[in-house]
Design an enzyme around this catalytic site. Structure first.
Site, PDB file in Angstrom:
ATOM      1  CD  GLU A  61     -10.138   4.763  11.251  1.00  0.00           C
ATOM      2  OE1 GLU A  61      -9.696   4.464  12.381  1.00  0.00           O
ATOM      3  OE2 GLU A  61      -9.610   4.391  10.202  1.00  0.00           O
ATOM      4  CG  HIS A 116     -10.913  -4.840   4.667  1.00  0.00           C
ATOM      5  ND1 HIS A 116     -10.434  -5.605   5.695  1.00  0.00           N
ATOM      6  CD2 HIS A 116     -10.174  -3.702   4.699  1.00  0.00           C
ATOM      7  CE1 HIS A 116      -9.450  -4.968   6.307  1.00  0.00           C
ATOM      8  NE2 HIS A 116      -9.270  -3.822   5.728  1.00  0.00           N
TER       9      HIS A 116
HETATM   10  C1  LIG Z   1      -9.443   1.067  11.899  1.00  0.00           C
HETATM   11  C2  LIG Z   1      -8.714   0.971  10.616  1.00  0.00           C
HETATM   12  N1  LIG Z   1      -8.423   2.100   9.957  1.00  0.00           N
HETATM   13  C3  LIG Z   1      -7.748   2.068   8.794  1.00  0.00           C
HETATM   14  C4  LIG Z   1      -7.347   0.882   8.254  1.00  0.00           C
HETATM   15  C5  LIG Z   1      -6.589   0.851   6.924  1.00  0.00           C
HETATM   16  N2  LIG Z   1      -5.212   0.433   7.160  1.00  0.00           N
HETATM   17  C6  LIG Z   1      -4.848  -0.846   6.992  1.00  0.00           C
HETATM   18  S1  LIG Z   1      -3.273  -1.109   7.436  1.00  0.00           S
HETATM   19  C7  LIG Z   1      -3.035   0.520   7.833  1.00  0.00           C
HETATM   20  C8  LIG Z   1      -1.706   0.971   8.327  1.00  0.00           C
HETATM   21  C9  LIG Z   1      -1.333   0.272   9.595  1.00  0.00           C
HETATM   22  O1  LIG Z   1      -0.022   0.594   9.941  1.00  0.00           O
HETATM   23  P1  LIG Z   1       0.721  -0.113  11.136  1.00  0.00           P
HETATM   24  O2  LIG Z   1      -0.208  -0.281  12.275  1.00  0.00           O
HETATM   25  O3  LIG Z   1       1.962   0.628  11.399  1.00  0.00           O
HETATM   26  O4  LIG Z   1       1.043  -1.570  10.606  1.00  0.00           O
HETATM   27  P2  LIG Z   1       1.930  -1.995   9.356  1.00  0.00           P
HETATM   28  O5  LIG Z   1       1.027  -1.968   8.163  1.00  0.00           O
HETATM   29  O6  LIG Z   1       3.063  -1.048   9.254  1.00  0.00           O
HETATM   30  O7  LIG Z   1       2.368  -3.380   9.631  1.00  0.00           O
HETATM   31  C10 LIG Z   1      -4.195   1.234   7.623  1.00  0.00           C
HETATM   32  C11 LIG Z   1      -4.356   2.664   7.858  1.00  0.00           C
HETATM   33  C12 LIG Z   1      -7.710  -0.276   8.950  1.00  0.00           C
HETATM   34  N3  LIG Z   1      -7.415  -1.490   8.478  1.00  0.00           N
HETATM   35  N4  LIG Z   1      -8.367  -0.209  10.129  1.00  0.00           N
END
Ligand SMILES: Cc1ncc(C[n+]2csc(CCOP(=O)(O)OP(=O)(O)O)c2C)c(N)n1
Ligand SMILES: Cc1ncc(C[n+]2csc(CCOP(=O)(O)OP(=O)(O)O)c2C)c(N)n1
Ligand SMILES: [Mg+2]
Ligand SMILES: [Mg+2]
Lengths: 334, 336, 334, 336
Positions: free
Chosen positions: D68, D137
Site C-alpha cells: 500500500e 478490520h
Molecule cells: C496491508 C494489507 N493489505 C491488504 C490486506 C487484504 N488481504 C488480506 S489477505 C490478502 C492476501 C494475502 O496473500 P498471502 O500473503 O499470499 O497469504 P495467503 O492468503 O495466501 O495465505 C490480502 C490482500 C491486508 N490484510 N493487509
C-alpha cells in the site's frame, strides 16, 4: 578505412577530447557553484538568516552533477532533504534556491518548503522530501506516468544509504521491477545516516545486493570522479530508456561536514574524513581539466564567476520580501 | 516561546528529567531497554539519552537503522514477551511510517487476545512544531494517538512532570505514547522529589484563577501561562489547567474548575478538525452546559500544513496574544 | 564394528523406522484433525454460526504441522489470519479454537479475536494477525527478547508469499539479519494472494531471492510431504538456535479452497487445482504410513478419533455462552 | 443495519453507482486510471470494479501487489505528473501502512512546493465496521483523514450521492479520501440524473423536522433515518442532515438547522476522542450557543477496539435505539 590514417584517427579523437573537456568544464562549474553556494548557506545559517534543518552535501557534489548531466531536461527528478546540489545541477537559479533557504516569497517553493523541500517543476525537479524513503514511491509514480503516456522520460531518484533499511525502499524497487518502470535509483552511500554508519545499519554493506531481490540492473562505484559518474549513469540511463526496467546504482561518496548544521560529526575519525577529502572530486576535476589543456586563467575566471553568482544569490535572498502574511492559507488546495 | 517562571531551588532541564527517568527505571528493572535511531553512540538526536549507552551498554541502549515500522514492531514483540521497551522516535513525525504497528498492533493486541497479552511499552520522542522545520516535520500528534483506545497518551510540559510521568509510563503495563517537545528539551524547572512518580490521568492546576478556565497540555502550557500573566494586568484571573495526560483524561479536575469559573478556553497545538482539543471542548460544553456563561472557545493552529517561512509559521501557531484575545472574548471584554 | 552385523545394522534401523513412523503418525493425526476441523468450520460458517472472515488452509496443513513438530514447546510462534492449523498444531484445544470462531467466551481469545486472531500464550502461540506483513516485526521482537535474556528460544513466523511485497517484510528481515536474531521466517507460498498470483506480484518468483539482500540462510521446497517439511525445518532451526541468525524458508503449497469463504477462486484453472490435489500431503502421509507398516485399522481408528474430537469441539462451541455483555469494555488495558 | 426507503423509480446499488462513476470518468478522461489490490481480474474484493478491466484494459485497471505504501506513493507521483489516479485500498484499514504517503506526501506536496504541484488523486475503499471483522478490520477513518488539511474527505451514504460525489472527486484537483462502506455496497437507491455531479462541501437535509437536528455522515445516515422514523411515532420531528463531505464541511446548512430546532445530536461511527464528530459538536456548541436549549449530544462507538463476538460488536456500534435515547434526552423527554 581512411587513406590517411593520421587524420582519420587523430581528428575524431581531438574532437572527442574537446567535447570531453567541454563536458568536464561544465560539470566542474556546477560542482564549484554548488560548493560555494553551500558554504555561503552555512554562513547564512550561522547568522540566523536560514532556519530549520540545513543539510549540506559538500563532498558529494559529483553525484548530483554527474548524474544530472546524463539525464535529459525532461527526465523527472526527485530527491531527499539533502538536495541543494540536485536543484542547482538541475538548473534551478541560485537566487531562487537561496531565497527558499531564507524563507522568502521569491524562493523556488515560495518560502513554503525551505532547504528540505526545494521544488522546480518547470525543470522537472519534483522536490526534496523529509521522510526517509517516502519519496522513492513518488519517483516510481513519475516513471509510471511516463510509461502510461508512452513518453521516453525516465525518473531519477536520489536517496542515502540509510534509506535502504526502510519499507518504502523495498516497495518502490519491488513495484518498479515488477512493472519494468523507467526508474534510476541513485543511492548516495556516504557511509553514514546521521551518526549511524552503514556497518551498523545493514547486514550486507553492499547496497546493490538489494537489487538481487528484484532481479534489476545494478552498478556500484566511487563518485570521486565526476566523469565516471556521468559515464556510468549514462550507460544505465540508456538501458532504462531502452525498456530495460529500473536500475539501482550505489555511489560511494562522503559528506565532509555533519549531517546537518547541528551535527559536529564526532562519530568519524579525522583520518577517515581526511582520506576522503584527498579524493574530493572538485580539485580532482580541476587537475584533470588542466591535463586536458584548460587554461589556468579560464579556470580561475570560472571560479570567480561562481563566487559572484553565489554572492548575488545571497544578496537577492536577503533583499527579497517574506511571503505576504495575508497568504498564510495559500497553496494548500488547487 | 515563553519559558516558565524562574524556579526557586534546584533545577534541571526537561532533557535531564527524561534522561534521569530512563536511567532510574533502567537501573531498577533490567527488562527496560531503549531502542531508536541515534539513541546510543550519538546520545540521541537531541541528546536526551546522553550517557545511557556508557552506563547500560549496547545490549540495553540500541541504535536502530531507519526502519520505524520494523523496530517499533520489534519493540512491541519484545513487550509481548515481557520486556519493557522504550521505543524512541527521533521525532513523532516519523511514527507515521510505523502507524499500523502502533494503532493496529500495540493498541489492539491485548483486546484481540482476550487479555492474555500485556504490552508494557513506551513510545517516546518530540512532537509538534519546533522552528521552521516545514510541513513534514511539524506534526502535533496528540489528536492522532489520542484517538485510539488501547494506547495511553502523556504529554508533559515541565521537567518535573516529564520525569514523574516518564517513570510512571515505563512502569505502566499498557502502551504509552509519550509526547515531548524539541522546544522544551532545554527549559529548566524545579527538580522532582527523589523517586517521584506522577500518575497518568491526573491533571494539575498550574495557576489558580476564578474568571476563566484555560485548559491545555504539553508545550502550550507556557503559552497559557504567559497569556494568564498578561491578563492578570487586565484584571482577569485565569485558572490554567495542565491536562498532562490525554488518556486517561482527568475530566473531574477540568469540570470542577469550569463549574467555578463558568468560562473555558481550550488551547492546543495542531490542526482544528477531529482534534483532541475539540473533544475536550465538546466535553466541557456538554458536561458543564448549565454552568457556562459563554461558549467554550478554542485556540489551536491554523488549518494549513506548516510552511517553512518564519512569519507564516508564527501566523499559524497559537501564541499568547491569540489566547489573550480568546479569553477576553469568553469573558466578554473589549477587544475580545 | 559389531560381531553380528545383522543385529548391529538392523536393530537401530528398525528403531529409527519405528520412531519415524511414530513421528509421522503424530503428524498425520494433526493434519487430519486440522482438515476435519476446517471442514466443520466451513460448514458452521455457511450455517451462520461463524461470522467475519474465515480463511481455511485446507491443502496447506503440512506446513504448519511439519514446522511446529520441529520446534520446541517454548519457541515462540506468530502467524497470519490463516492460522487455525497453526494454533491446532501448536496444541491449542480444538474446543477453544472452535469456540473462538463462534465468538464465544470460552474461545482461546475469549471471543475477542475470532478466526483471524487466535491466541494461546501459554503455548507460546502469540496470535494470528490481520494486516499483511504487520506480524513479521513482532516475531523479530519475540526473538529479540529471547536473545536479550540469553534464552535458547527461537521465534517462528508464518506468512504468505503475498507478504513479500510489503515494507514490513523488508524491515523485519533486515533487522533480524543485522542483529542475527533467532527468527525462522516461513513463507507459505500457495501461489496466490487472494486472486493475485505470485507471477503478477513479484518480479522474481523465487521468494528466497529476498534472502540475498540480507545475506541470511534460505531454503525452498515443496510442502507436499510433511516429513520433508519437518526435516528441513529441523535443520534450519538447529542452525538458528546455534546462533546462525535468521533463516527464510519458502514452502510451496496450495490452498484447495478460496482465499476466504467469500471467494469462489475462479482465478485458478481446474487443472491447476487438481494437479495440486494429487499431491495432497494427507493421503500422501497415509500411504507412507501404510508402507511403513501402520495397520489400516489403526489409521481408521485415528481418523475416527479426529472426527469425534472435531464434532465435540463444534458441540462445545455451540453450547458455550457469549462473552458477558457487561464485559464489553474488558481486556483493553492491563 | 436499516436500509433506505424503497425508491420510486429506477434504482441502482451503491456498488453500481461507484462503478458507473469510475467508468464514466475513465471514458471521459484517459488520464484517469484505477490501481489497487484485486481491482482488475478479481473485479475488486467487493466487486466494485466489475467489468472495468474488460472495458479499459490492463493499462488503466491495474492489479497491485500488497504494498500500500508503495502503490499509494506511486499514485501520488503519477498525480504529480498529471495523471488522475484512483487508488483503491481494499479497505481503509490497510491505508494505515500507507499513512505517511497520504498525510505527509499527498496532503503536503502542494503546500511545500508553493503551489507548483497539483495532486488530482482519489483514495477510495470501504471504511468502518462491517460484521465481525475484529479489531484490525473495523476502523472508521473519518476522524483520521478528516484531521489533516490538504486532503478532502467525502463519505457518501446513498447510491446517488456515491456516484455524484465520486465523479466530482475524480475531477477534483486535490487529493480526496473517499470513504465507502462494505455494508452499503449492496443497498439500492434512486439513480442519479445522467451526468450529475454532486459538489464536495454541500450537505443535504435528508429528512426535514423541527424538533431536533440530527447530523451524521456515511452509513450512519440509515441509523439516523431509522431513529427519526421511530421518533416520529413519539411526536418528535427530527431533521436529519447528511454532511456528505467532511472537508470541505458545510457549516451553514447545519447551523441554520440547529438555529431553527435549538437542539442537536451528532451521530458518527468510530471512537469518541479526537473525533470528527467531536469537532462538529464543538462547532455547533460554539456557533449556535445562544440558540441551544440543551447540550449538543453525541452518539458514537464505544471507546474500545472492536471485538469479534457479535453481541459485543452490537454493544459497541451506534444503533437506532441509542440515537432515539439521545434525541429524547436533548428534547428532555422521558426515557431520554
Ligand atoms: C496491508 C494489507 N493489505 C491488504 C490486506 C487484504 N488481504 C488480506 S489477505 C490478502 C492476501 C494475502 O496473500 P498471502 O500473503 O499470499 O497469504 P495467503 O492468503 O495466501 O495465505 C490480502 C490482500 C491486508 N490484510 N493487509
Ligand atoms: C522515516 C524517517 N526516520 C527518521 C528520519 C530522521 N532522519 C533524517 S535524515 C536521517 C539519516 C538519513 O541517512 P541517509 O539515508 O544515509 O542520507 P544522508 O543523510 O546520509 O544523505 C534520519 C535518520 C527521517 N527523516 N525519516
Ligand atoms: Mg548517508
Ligand atoms: Mg498466498
Amino acid at each position: 578505412m581512411s587513406a590517411d590514417p593520421k587524420t582519420a584517427k587523430v581528428r575524431p579523437v581531438a574532437k572527442a577530447d574537446a567535447a570531453r573537456r567541454e563536458l568536464l568544464m561544465g560539470l566542474y562549474r556546477q560542482m564549484v557553484t554548488i560548493r560555494r553556494f553551500e558554504e555561503q548557506a552555512a554562513k547564512a545559517y550561522t547568522q540566523g538568516k536560514i532556519g530549520g534543518f540545513l543539510h549540506l552535501s559538500i563532498g558529494q557534489e559529483a553525484v548530483a552533477v554527474g548524474t544530472m548531466a546524463a539525464l535529459r531536461a525532461d527526465d523527472d527528478v526527485v530527491a531527499s532533504y539533502r538536495e541543494h546540489a540536485h536543484a542547482i545541477a538541475r538548473g534551478t537559479p541560485l537566487t531562487a534556491v537561496m531565497a527558499e533557504l531564507f524563507g522568502k516569497a521569491t524562493g523556488c517553493s515560495k518560502g513554503r518548503g525551505g532547504s528540505m523541500h526545494l521544488f522546480d517543476v518547470a525543470r522537472h525537479f519534483w522536490g526534496g522530501y523529509g521522510i526517509v524513503g517516502g519519496h522513492l514511491p513518488l519517483a516510481v509514480g513519475l516513471a509510471f506516468a511516463a510509461h502510461y503516456r508512452g513518453e521516453p522520460r525516465i525518473a531519477a531518484c536520489f536517496f542515502g544509504e540509510g534509506a535502504a533499511s526502510i519499507g518504502e525502499f523495498h516497495e518502490a524497487l519491488s513495484l518498479a521491477a515488477l512493472w519494468k518502470l523507467p526508474v534510476l535509483f541513485v543511492c548516495e552511500n556516504n557511509f553514514y545516516a546521521m551518526g549511524t554508519s552503514i556497518w551498523r545499519s545493514l547486514s550486507i554493506e553492499d547496497v546493490t545486493a538489494k537489487a538481487l531481490a528484484y532481479g534489476i540492473e545494478r552498478d556500484r562505484f566511487d563518485a570521486d570522479d565526476v566523469l565516471v559518474v556521468h559515464d556510468r549513469v549514462a550507460a544505465a540511463v540508456e538501458k532504462i530508456r531502452g525498456g530495460g526496467g529500473p536500475a539501482l546504482i550505489e555511489m560511494r561518496t562522503y559528506r565532509f561536514r555533519g549531517h546537518s548544521m547541528a551535527d559536529p560529526a564526532k562519530y568519524r575519525t579525522k583520518e577517515e574524513v581526511d582520506a576522503w577529502k584527498v579524493r574530493d572530486a572538485i580539485p580532482g576535476a580541476r587537475k584533470r581539466l588542466a591535463e586536458m589543456g584548460a587554461a589556468e586563467t579560464d579556470l580561475a575566471a570560472l571560479e570567480e564567476a561562481c563566487e559572484v553568482a553565489v554572492a548575488e544569490a545571497v544578496r537577492f535572498a536577503a533583499e527579497s520580501p517574506e511571503p505576504p502574511p495575508g497568504e498564510v492559507d495559500a497553496h494548500v488546495y488547487a | 516561546m515563553s519559558t516558565p517562571d524562574p524556579p526557586a531551588a534546584a533545577t534541571f532541564t526537561y532533557r535531564e528529567a527524561l534522561r534521569q527517568a530512563m536511567a532510574e527505571e533502567m537501573e531498577r528493572d533490567d527488562r527496560v531497554f531503549l531502542m531508536g535511531e541515534e539513541v546510543g553512540q550519538y546520545h540521541g538526536a537531541y541528546k536526551v539519552s546522553e550517557g545511557l549507552l556508557e552506563k547500560f551498554g549496547e545490549k540495553r541502549v540500541i541504535d536502530a537503522p531507519i526502519a520505524e515500522s520494523g523496530f517499533a514492531g520489534l519493540c512491541i514483540g519484545a513487550a509481548m514477551a515481557g520486556l519493557r521497551p522504550i521505543c524512541e522516535f527521533m521525532t513523532w513525525n516519523f511514527s507515521f511510517v510505523a502507524f499500523d504497528a502502533i494503532v493496529n498492533s500495540a493498541a489492539k493486541i491485548r483486546l484481540m487476545s482476550g487479555g492474555q497479552v500485556t504490552l508494557p511499552i513506551v513510545f517516546r520522542g518530540p512532537a509538534g512544531a519546533a522552528h521552521m522545520l516545514g510541513a513534514q516535520h511539524s506534526h502535533a500528534v496528540d489528536s492522532i494517538y489520542g484517538h485510539f483506545p488501547g494506547i495511553l497518551v502523556a504529554i508533559p510540559a515541565t521537567p518535573r512532570d516529564a520525569k514523574g510521568l516518564l517513570k510512571s509510563a515505563i512502569r505502566e503495563n499498557n502502551p504509552v505514547a509519550f509526547l515531548e517537545s524539541e522546544l522544551l528539551y532545554g527549559i529548566k524547572g524545579a527538580t522532582a522529589p527523589e523517586g517521584e512518580l506522577i500518575p497518568l490521568g491526573v491533571a494539575e492546576v498550574k495557576r489558580a484563577g476564578k474568571d476563566c478556565t484555560l485548559v491545555t497540555w504539553g508545550r502550550m502550557l507556557f503559552v497559557a501561562l504567559e497569556a494568564a500573566k498578561a491578563l492578570e494586568g487586565e484584571g482577569i484571573e485565569v485558572e490554567v489547567i495542565d491536562a498532562r495526560t490525554l488518556r486517561p483524561f482527568d475530566e473531574a479536575t477540568l469540570l470542577a474548575s469550569v463549574r467555578r469559573t463558568n468560562r473555558c478556553v481550550v488551547l492546543h497545538e495542531g490542526f482544528d478538525r477531529a482534534s483532541f482539543g475539540a473533544w475536550v471542548a465538546d466535553l466541557v460544553a456538554r458536561e458543564a452546559f448549565d454552568f457556562l456563561d459563554a461558549p467554550v472557545t478554542r485556540v489551536c493552529s491554523r488549518d494549513v500544513p506548516m510552511p517553512y517561512a518564519p512569519n507564516l509559521e508564527r501566523a499559524i501557531m497559537p501564541d499568547a496574544a491569540k489566547v489573550v484575545a480568546a479569553v477576553k472574548q469568553v469573558c466578554y471584554r473589549e477587544g475580545g
